[in-house]
Design an enzyme around this catalytic site. Structure first.
Site, PDB file in Angstrom:
ATOM      1  N   ARG A 112       0.809  -1.233   0.000  1.00 38.52           N
ATOM      2  CA  ARG A 112       0.000   0.000   0.000  1.00 38.52           C
ATOM      3  C   ARG A 112       0.838   1.277   0.000  1.00 38.52           C
ATOM      4  O   ARG A 112       0.367   2.354   0.357  1.00 38.52           O
ATOM      5  CB  ARG A 112      -0.965   0.058   1.185  1.00 38.52           C
ATOM      6  CG  ARG A 112      -1.965  -1.063   1.178  1.00 38.52           C
ATOM      7  CD  ARG A 112      -3.103  -0.784   2.118  1.00 38.52           C
ATOM      8  NE  ARG A 112      -3.965  -1.941   2.194  1.00 38.52           N
ATOM      9  CZ  ARG A 112      -3.759  -2.968   3.018  1.00 38.52           C
ATOM     10  NH1 ARG A 112      -2.735  -2.953   3.845  1.00 38.52           N
ATOM     11  NH2 ARG A 112      -4.575  -4.005   3.014  1.00 38.52           N
ATOM     12  N   GLU A 176       9.037  19.324 -24.541  1.00 40.73           N
ATOM     13  CA  GLU A 176       8.190  19.645 -23.381  1.00 40.73           C
ATOM     14  C   GLU A 176       8.576  21.010 -22.791  1.00 40.73           C
ATOM     15  O   GLU A 176       7.737  21.724 -22.250  1.00 40.73           O
ATOM     16  CB  GLU A 176       8.283  18.567 -22.303  1.00 40.73           C
ATOM     17  CG  GLU A 176       7.943  17.143 -22.770  1.00 40.73           C
ATOM     18  CD  GLU A 176       6.439  16.866 -22.946  1.00 40.73           C
ATOM     19  OE1 GLU A 176       5.620  17.794 -22.768  1.00 40.73           O
ATOM     20  OE2 GLU A 176       6.100  15.705 -23.269  1.00 40.73           O
ATOM     21  N   LYS A 214       6.560  23.282 -14.511  1.00 45.41           N
ATOM     22  CA  LYS A 214       5.710  22.091 -14.346  1.00 45.41           C
ATOM     23  C   LYS A 214       5.249  21.975 -12.894  1.00 45.41           C
ATOM     24  O   LYS A 214       4.078  21.725 -12.611  1.00 45.41           O
ATOM     25  CB  LYS A 214       6.451  20.830 -14.785  1.00 45.41           C
ATOM     26  CG  LYS A 214       5.787  19.543 -14.285  1.00 45.41           C
ATOM     27  CD  LYS A 214       5.267  18.629 -15.347  1.00 45.41           C
ATOM     28  CE  LYS A 214       4.328  17.572 -14.756  1.00 45.41           C
ATOM     29  NZ  LYS A 214       4.384  16.281 -15.391  1.00 45.41           N
ATOM     30  N   GLU A 224      -5.667  17.425 -11.933  1.00 47.77           N
ATOM     31  CA  GLU A 224      -5.986  17.708 -13.315  1.00 47.77           C
ATOM     32  C   GLU A 224      -7.460  18.050 -13.525  1.00 47.77           C
ATOM     33  O   GLU A 224      -8.130  17.517 -14.399  1.00 47.77           O
ATOM     34  CB  GLU A 224      -5.581  16.521 -14.194  1.00 47.77           C
ATOM     35  CG  GLU A 224      -5.356  16.933 -15.633  1.00 47.77           C
ATOM     36  CD  GLU A 224      -4.624  15.875 -16.459  1.00 47.77           C
ATOM     37  OE1 GLU A 224      -3.580  15.388 -15.991  1.00 47.77           O
ATOM     38  OE2 GLU A 224      -5.106  15.568 -17.547  1.00 47.77           O
ATOM     39  N   HIS A 235      -0.682  17.476 -27.018  1.00 53.18           N
ATOM     40  CA  HIS A 235      -0.730  16.058 -26.671  1.00 53.18           C
ATOM     41  C   HIS A 235      -1.921  15.308 -27.260  1.00 53.18           C
ATOM     42  O   HIS A 235      -1.860  14.093 -27.387  1.00 53.18           O
ATOM     43  CB  HIS A 235      -0.681  15.874 -25.151  1.00 53.18           C
ATOM     44  CG  HIS A 235       0.713  16.008 -24.597  1.00 53.18           C
ATOM     45  ND1 HIS A 235       1.435  17.171 -24.717  1.00 53.18           N
ATOM     46  CD2 HIS A 235       1.515  15.131 -23.947  1.00 53.18           C
ATOM     47  CE1 HIS A 235       2.626  16.999 -24.160  1.00 53.18           C
ATOM     48  NE2 HIS A 235       2.710  15.772 -23.683  1.00 53.18           N
ATOM     49  N   HIS A 239      -0.525  12.233 -29.023  1.00 49.48           N
ATOM     50  CA  HIS A 239      -0.757  10.840 -28.619  1.00 49.48           C
ATOM     51  C   HIS A 239      -1.288  10.009 -29.773  1.00 49.48           C
ATOM     52  O   HIS A 239      -0.914   8.842 -29.938  1.00 49.48           O
ATOM     53  CB  HIS A 239      -1.737  10.781 -27.438  1.00 49.48           C
ATOM     54  CG  HIS A 239      -1.096  11.138 -26.136  1.00 49.48           C
ATOM     55  ND1 HIS A 239      -1.786  11.781 -25.117  1.00 49.48           N
ATOM     56  CD2 HIS A 239       0.157  10.952 -25.676  1.00 49.48           C
ATOM     57  CE1 HIS A 239      -0.961  11.961 -24.099  1.00 49.48           C
ATOM     58  NE2 HIS A 239       0.220  11.470 -24.408  1.00 49.48           N
ATOM     59  N   HIS A 255       8.066  10.306 -27.918  1.00 54.86           N
ATOM     60  CA  HIS A 255       6.949  11.079 -27.379  1.00 54.86           C
ATOM     61  C   HIS A 255       7.094  12.585 -27.667  1.00 54.86           C
ATOM     62  O   HIS A 255       6.179  13.229 -28.174  1.00 54.86           O
ATOM     63  CB  HIS A 255       6.835  10.822 -25.871  1.00 54.86           C
ATOM     64  CG  HIS A 255       5.831  11.688 -25.195  1.00 54.86           C
ATOM     65  ND1 HIS A 255       4.474  11.487 -25.320  1.00 54.86           N
ATOM     66  CD2 HIS A 255       5.979  12.785 -24.401  1.00 54.86           C
ATOM     67  CE1 HIS A 255       3.829  12.405 -24.616  1.00 54.86           C
ATOM     68  NE2 HIS A 255       4.711  13.207 -24.050  1.00 54.86           N
TER      69      HIS A 255
END
Ligand SMILES: NC(=O)c1ccc[n+]([C@@H]2O[C@H](COP(=O)([O-])OP(=O)(O)OC[C@H]3O[C@@H](n4cnc5c(N)ncnc54)[C@H](O)[C@@H]3O)[C@@H](O)[C@H]2O)c1
Ligand SMILES: [Zn+2]
Length: 364
Positions: A112, A176, A214, A224, A235, A239, A255
């Site tokens: 966990r 980025e 960021k 988000e 993106h 993507h 990417h």
């Protein structure tokens, strides 16, 4: 608070990591996870700066996206259990986005959740993947399908690790950085635009600024719900292109390379929808087209790319929600864009040969 983890950068970052270990991980079992490249190229430097990790056990996974896989997780969980790792155990992830995503996910789920630290070794990792508390693995060919929000104890950014990183990988991360400037900070965009990218000393301070952007955006919106969507600029189509390149066995597309094309398309859509003026659109396009090699597309490819975009977890229904530019350094999230507009944007990119581009928009 979620998404709120310390990011230490620069000359003394690794010294701080050593202090942190002495203060917070006394007696704890320590593991360093890396791939063959990062354990080979970066581990000696890490250990030189962080004596507190010299006794740590290293775990190696194979480099590449394929390691973000459930079977690899199973092996890592079993490895930790086999070494009697308990809740006090610390995992240090030394590598690019693959290692930090994989290690973050494994640590957040083992018993966990055990504590973990990110030490990114790629530009992509330093400005993006190792910041913000998201980590995920891929499943059935779908990228980042299974994952968690879980914060590392800290992210330690040490730019000298980048000395051994290949040019293509550096540029991959620069995409980025360009994005961070475009959606949030015009000064950063200008600095990145002018920086000699092969010169690590010039790049390092920009990497630090980009990481900070960021971190700021994530702090405002860890889950988000809104502002973090700024970071999706480029993106949606990016993507789709990434998935398209994978299945069509075209030249591989990293990417950041896919996102760069996605940003060209999204910038054009920003102009087309009246959010951005033409001069700014041209400036962004010119820069991105000059930075990355052109990816060859057929007119008929847009159909499949759009289909692949529909699978993206970020899109709802038939309409896509885009992050578009309203200026250099500012953007709007959740702009509805339909498939026909996406196809137009892809067609715009397809027809932008480097030559035609120079003819229409001479460098000033
Ligand atoms: N969690 C997030 O928020 C987030 C954000 C962006 C990207 N990502 C993920 O990050 C991954 C991509 O990360 P990446 O671009 O860093 O790729 P990567 O981790 O695959 O690293 C690229 C290559 O560089 C090698 N390498 C790494 N550091 C090196 C160094 N200092 N010297 C020499 N070689 C080195 C690696 O072994 C690998 O072969 C993707 O899986 C993506 O989904 C996650
Ligand atoms: Zn990205």
């Amino acid at each position: 608070m979620m998404g709120d983890h310390p990011v230490l950068m620069g000359e003394h970052a690794l010294a701080h990591l050593d202090l942190w270990l002495a203060e917070h991980a006394r007696g704890a079992q320590r593991f360093v996870l890396g791939d063959e490249n990062t354990l080979d190229q970066c581990l000696p430097e890490l250990l030189a700066h962080v004596p507190g990790l010299r006794q740590a056990k290293t775990i190696q996974v194979r480099s590449g996206e394929d390691s973000k896989d459930l079977e690899v997780c199973r092996a890592l969980w079993a490895h930790l259990a086999g070494h009697a790792a308990d809740r006090s155990t610390l995992l240090v992830n030394l590598g690019g986005g693959v290692v930090t995503d994989l290690g973050g996910f494994v640590a957040a789920t083992y018993k966990r959740g055990i504590r973990f630290i990110h030490v990114p070794t790629t530009v992509m990792g330093m400005v993006d993947a190792a910041i913000g508390g998201k980590s995920a693995i891929d499943l059935n060919g779908v990228k980042n399908l299974v994952g968690v929000f879980a914060d590392p104890e800290g992210t330690y950014v040490h730019p000298p690790f980048l000395r051994t990183l290949g040019k293509r990988e550096v540029l991959n991360g620069v995409a980025e950085m360009v994005k961070h400037g475009l959606v949030r900070d015009a000064a950063h965009w200008n600095e990145v635009r002018r920086a000699p990218l092969h010169d690590l000393d010039a790049l390092a301070p920009l990497i630090m600024r980009s990481s900070a952007i960021k971190a700021e955006v994530v702090m405002e919106d860890p889950r988000e719900a809104g502002p973090r969507k700024l970071l999706n600029f480029g993106h949606s189509i990016g993507h789709g292109l990434e998935a398209f390149a994978l299945e069509s066995q075209q030249r591989s597309l990293l990417h950041g390379e896919a996102v760069a094309i996605g940003m060209v398309c999204a910038t054009w859509l920003s102009w087309r929808t009246g959010l951005l003026d033409r001069d700014r659109m041209n400036a962004v396009e010119e820069h991105l087209m000059g930075l990355f090699p052109r990816f060859k597309l057929q007119e008929s490819d847009s159909h499949r790319i759009i289909e692949l975009m529909r699978n993206d977890k970020k899109n709802v229904g038939d309409e896509f929600r885009f992050t578009l530019l309203t200026g250099i350094g500012s953007a709007r999230v959740d702009v509805p864009i339909n498939a026909a507009q996406v196809a137009e944007a892809l067609e715009h990119y397809r027809l932008l040969t480097p030559d035609a581009h120079l003819r229409h928009h001479p460098q000033t």
